[in-house]
Design a protein around this motif. Structure first.
Motif, short mmCIF file in Angstrom:
data_model
loop_
_atom_site.label_atom_id
_atom_site.label_comp_id
_atom_site.label_asym_id
_atom_site.label_seq_id
_atom_site.Cartn_x
_atom_site.Cartn_y
_atom_site.Cartn_z
N GLY B 84 0.61 -1.19 -0.07
CA GLY B 84 -0.01 -0.07 0.03
C GLY B 84 0.73 1.31 -0.05
N GLU B 85 0.18 2.27 0.06
CA GLU B 85 0.85 3.69 -0.20
C GLU B 85 1.90 3.68 1.15
N GLY B 86 2.99 4.27 1.21
CA GLY B 86 3.80 4.50 2.18
C GLY B 86 4.87 3.37 2.50
N ASP B 87 4.43 2.18 2.02
CA ASP B 87 5.36 0.96 1.99
C ASP B 87 6.66 1.02 1.19
N GLU B 88 7.38 0.36 1.55
CA GLU B 88 8.78 0.42 0.56
C GLU B 88 9.01 -0.81 0.02
N ILE B 89 9.35 -0.61 -1.13
CA ILE B 89 9.81 -1.90 -2.01
C ILE B 89 11.59 -1.80 -2.43
N PHE B 90 11.88 -2.84 -2.95
CA PHE B 90 13.40 -2.66 -3.13
C PHE B 90 13.63 -2.68 -4.88
N LEU B 91 14.36 -2.20 -5.24
CA LEU B 91 14.81 -2.18 -6.63
C LEU B 91 16.31 -2.11 -6.86
N ARG B 92 16.73 -2.47 -8.15
CA ARG B 92 17.97 -2.20 -8.85
C ARG B 92 17.56 -1.67 -10.06
N GLY B 93 18.56 -0.75 -10.71
CA GLY B 93 18.47 -0.47 -12.07
C GLY B 93 18.97 1.05 -12.11
N PRO B 94 18.82 1.69 -13.31
CA PRO B 94 17.96 1.04 -14.52
C PRO B 94 18.92 0.07 -15.34
N PHE B 95 18.54 -0.81 -16.08
CA PHE B 95 19.19 -1.93 -16.61
C PHE B 95 18.69 -1.60 -18.10
N GLY B 96 19.45 -2.16 -18.92
CA GLY B 96 19.29 -2.50 -20.40
C GLY B 96 19.37 -1.21 -21.34
N ARG B 97 19.07 -1.64 -22.60
CA ARG B 97 19.06 -0.68 -23.71
C ARG B 97 17.48 -0.41 -24.07
N GLY B 98 17.01 0.68 -24.11
CA GLY B 98 15.60 1.14 -24.06
C GLY B 98 15.63 1.43 -25.76
N TRP B 99 14.34 1.95 -25.87
CA TRP B 99 13.89 2.46 -27.21
C TRP B 99 14.85 3.20 -27.96
N PRO B 100 15.23 3.33 -29.28
CA PRO B 100 16.10 4.20 -29.84
C PRO B 100 15.39 5.43 -30.06
N VAL B 101 15.25 6.25 -29.07
CA VAL B 101 14.47 7.41 -29.24
C VAL B 101 15.27 8.76 -30.16
N ASN B 102 16.41 8.49 -30.31
CA ASN B 102 17.34 9.30 -30.85
C ASN B 102 17.08 9.32 -32.42
N GLU B 103 16.65 8.09 -32.72
CA GLU B 103 16.45 7.79 -34.10
C GLU B 103 14.92 8.62 -34.78
N VAL B 104 14.12 8.76 -33.77
CA VAL B 104 12.65 9.28 -34.13
C VAL B 104 12.63 10.53 -34.93
N LYS B 105 13.59 11.43 -34.76
CA LYS B 105 13.66 12.67 -35.27
C LYS B 105 13.28 12.74 -36.53
N GLY B 106 12.32 13.41 -37.10
CA GLY B 106 11.90 13.59 -38.46
C GLY B 106 11.02 12.47 -39.17
N LYS B 107 10.92 11.20 -38.23
CA LYS B 107 10.17 10.31 -38.75
C LYS B 107 9.06 10.16 -38.54
N HIS B 108 8.19 9.10 -39.11
CA HIS B 108 6.79 8.69 -38.53
C HIS B 108 7.03 7.43 -37.52
N LEU B 109 6.73 8.00 -36.23
CA LEU B 109 6.96 6.76 -35.09
C LEU B 109 5.67 6.18 -34.91
N VAL B 110 5.86 4.63 -35.23
CA VAL B 110 4.42 4.14 -34.82
C VAL B 110 4.77 3.12 -33.75
N LEU B 111 3.88 3.49 -32.54
CA LEU B 111 3.91 2.68 -31.60
C LEU B 111 2.97 1.66 -31.44
N ILE B 112 3.26 0.49 -31.35
CA ILE B 112 2.26 -0.65 -31.29
C ILE B 112 2.21 -1.54 -30.01
N SER B 113 1.21 -1.64 -29.22
CA SER B 113 1.33 -2.11 -28.17
C SER B 113 0.22 -3.15 -28.05
#
Lengths: 349, 269
Positions: B84-113
């Motif tokens: 619940g609100e106020g509780d604590e969880i544990f995490l490590r990160g951030p990990f990995g390679r994300g979306w190539p957002v630098n390549e989006v410029k000038g392009k038509h970005l199609v997000l499909i989920s």
């Protein structure tokens, strides 16, 4: 050129075996001595008091020395304390025990180089790093080969050609050891005066190597596998071997000197206040290895066997090294004698 | 530094998205949060374990808070559902390679989920203004109208100029949009193949057929990016569980171009 020769001479000496054994015994004050005990392919690396207990004519061991003593089968990686103030995480102590691994064959030395790529790569594992730094590796050129050895096809043996990454290289020259010092610390540590090798000694070493290379039984083409693997991942030999012989027992993975996969799990003690996050060797041959919610990417035994064979003989792009060092352990310790080189050969046909 | 040592994060809010999906708004107790769209954290609790969960909202210059959207489906995620609100969880990160957002410029970005796959895509939408895309289209498919994530934000996304198209497998009464599988709303999409960059996240089989629709429109394989899921124990490329071909999904991915994944067995892609 002449200067270079003089420079190198200091770091390559021939000394009698007794003198060498005496020097090793002198290391006991600072190091735990670990060497091969037992005969043939059933030797075992374990703690020894002196070289008299070791058998440097051993052929192979079940557990590889590098993996067994640098990457422990079971180890705490995080400790948690739960108290009234909440849960606090702490780092377990970093290992400080110094150790010498004596008589590590060329294949097993190369396997340590592979583990280095894994554990000291993009992320550094602090436990492996500490052990690696505290471990003095004395490698040993092989005197005999077994029926299952194929290091000559992989380029990892039987004589060790690497110039760094370990400390010392021994070659048994009969009554003497040819000792080649390969690290700064070995140059500081090795203080035994010996005879500098002459041209005849190097020639003898070359001849022994040539003779040894002729005694290998295994022969398969390790090059060009990549195309075959990727174009025929569903080759019948994989299916047949998996269904008729593979027991998914994971012996192959446990004895493999380069297999680094491990599971991470939490152990809570009975007081519910101490939690240990542990890592334990894991195997891709285990059914649950690639399971996620909603599916299992390698639920078929054939897929798990393929993962092992491809990871060892292909997938070189992962670390720039082949996953196999040609030690033959996975073949020797497979209860049904599955041989990854035979699978590869069949696929190449 | 020990890469296994987790940070504490405080839960500042929980939003119930659908029956078993919750979005946790989190705040790191120590240190500055960071991360890129498509990256993930190993989220968990001592004694229970850790699971890889993508950011569904990143910390920004306006707020240091970030979000993880979690479906309760296993030991760790079921345990998290009890927080619940106020509780604590544990995490490590951030990990990995994300979306190539630098390549989006000038392009038509199609997000499909598909389904929960909208969560890792949401940080891209969050930074839509900074991407300088020529056009952004979001195609989202869900089981039924009730299980559409972030429904209250859709209007806002449309206001940002994102063309949002929805489809559900089982439309209820009053459903105004498409009913059917995701490929049916990809097919009519007008795109210029070479100018299109696609980010896809959802069940692997859905990503496979969504990508095929794009390939039929001549979008190059290197322009189609998918975020894939594998079992992970460490997040740092050491434990080996997430290996797919030569890749460690945790450190080399989880986002890959279709080009990079082609040819390896043990995938539905």
């Amino acid at each position: 050129m002449t200067g270079e020769n003089v420079f190198q001479k200091n770091y390559e000496v021939l000394i009698c075996k007794e003198l060498f054994a005496g020097w090793v015994e002198g290391l006991r004050d600072d190091f735990k001595l670990i060497g091969p005990v037992g005969d043939g392919v059933n030797a075992e690396f374990r703690e020894i008091a002196s070289l008299k207990e070791a058998n440097l004519d051993y052929q192979s061991t079940m557990l590889p020395p590098g993996k067994a003593y640098l990457f422990k089968p079971l180890e705490e990686i995080v400790l948690f304390n739960a108290g009234p103030g909440g849960v606090a995480a702490e780092e377990p102590p970093i290992p400080v025990q110094k150790q010498v691994l004596i008589g590590v064959h060329a294949c097993d030395t190369h396997a340590v180089f592979y583990l280095d790529k894994v554990f000291l790569g993009a992320f550094t594992d602090p436990f492996y790093k500490a052990r690696r730094e505290n471990t003095f590796i004395i490698s040993l050129n092989c005197k005999t080969v077994t029926d299952l050895c194929f290091c000559h096809l992989i380029g990892t043996g039987p004589y060790l050609k690497a110039q760094s990454g370990y400390d010392m290289l021994l070659t048994d020259m009969g009554g003497e050891f040819l000792v080649e010092l390969k690290s700064e610390r070995s140059k500081n540590l090795f203080n035994v005066k010996g005879r500098p090798p002459e041209a005849g000694d190097w020639q003898k070493k070359d001849e022994m190597e040539t003779r040894l290379l002729k005694s290998f039984k295994k022969d398969f083409k390790a090059d060009g596998l990549r195309q075959v693997f990727l174009s025929r991942p569903g080759h019948p030999v994989l299916k047949e071997t998996a269904e008729e012989r593979c027991l998914s027992c994971a012996n192959c993975v446990m004895v493999c000197p380069t297999c680094f996969c491990h599971d991470v799990y939490d152990e809570t003690d009975l007081s519910l206040t101490r939690i240990k996050r542990m890592r334990r060797w894991d195997a891709c041959q285990d059914y649950f290895f690639a399971q996620v919610h909603g599916g299992n990417f390698r639920s078929e035994r054939q897929a798990r066997l393929r993962q092992f064979v491809f990871h060892k003989l292909d997938y070189e792009g992962q670390f720039g090294l082949k996953g196999t060092v040609g030690c033959g352990r996975c073949i020797r310790w497979c209860p049904t004698g599955i041989d990854l080189t035979e699978i590869a050969e069949e696929m190449m046909k | 530094m020990n890469p296994y040592l987790p940070f504490k994060a405080g839960i500042t809010g929980i939003r119930r998205e659908t029956g078993d999906v919750r979005t946790f708004r989190l705040e790191l107790k120590n240190g500055l949060p960071s991360g890129a769209p498509g990256q993930f954290n190993m989220v968990g609790y001592p004694g229970v374990g850790e699971v890889p969960i993508s950011f569904s909202l990143l910390p920004s210059k306006d707020s240091p808070l970030f979000e993880h959207t979690v479906r309760a489906v296993g030991r760790v995620t079921d345990f998290l559902a009890g927080f619940g609100e106020g509780d604590e969880i544990f995490l490590r990160g951030p990990f990995g390679r994300g979306w190539p957002v630098n390549e989006v410029k000038g392009k038509h970005l199609v997000l499909i989920s598909g389904g929960l796959g909208l969560a890792p895509v949401r940080p891209v939408i969050q930074m839509a203004d900074q991407l300088n895309a020529k056009r952004i289209t979001l195609l989202h498919g869900a089981r039924d109208p009730e299980s559409i994530l972030f429904e209250t934000e859709l209007k806002e996304w449309r206001k940002k100029g994102i063309d949002v198209k929805l489809t559900v497998d089982e439309p209820g009464e009053g459903w105004r949009f498409h009913a059917g599988i995701i490929t049916e709303i990809i097919r009519p999409l007008k795109i210029e193949a070479a100018e299109t960059l696609a980010f896809i996240c959802g069940p692997e089989i859905m990503m496979r057929f969504s990508a095929r629709e794009l390939f039929l429109k001549n979008v190059p394989r290197s322009n189609v990016h998918v975020s894939i899921e594998r079992r992970m124990r460490c997040g740092t490329g050491l434990c080996g569980h997430c290996q797919h071909g030569i890749w460690f999904v945790c450190k080399d991915g989880p986002v890959f171009s279709y080009q990079e994944l082609s040819g390896y067995p043990d995938a539905l892609l």
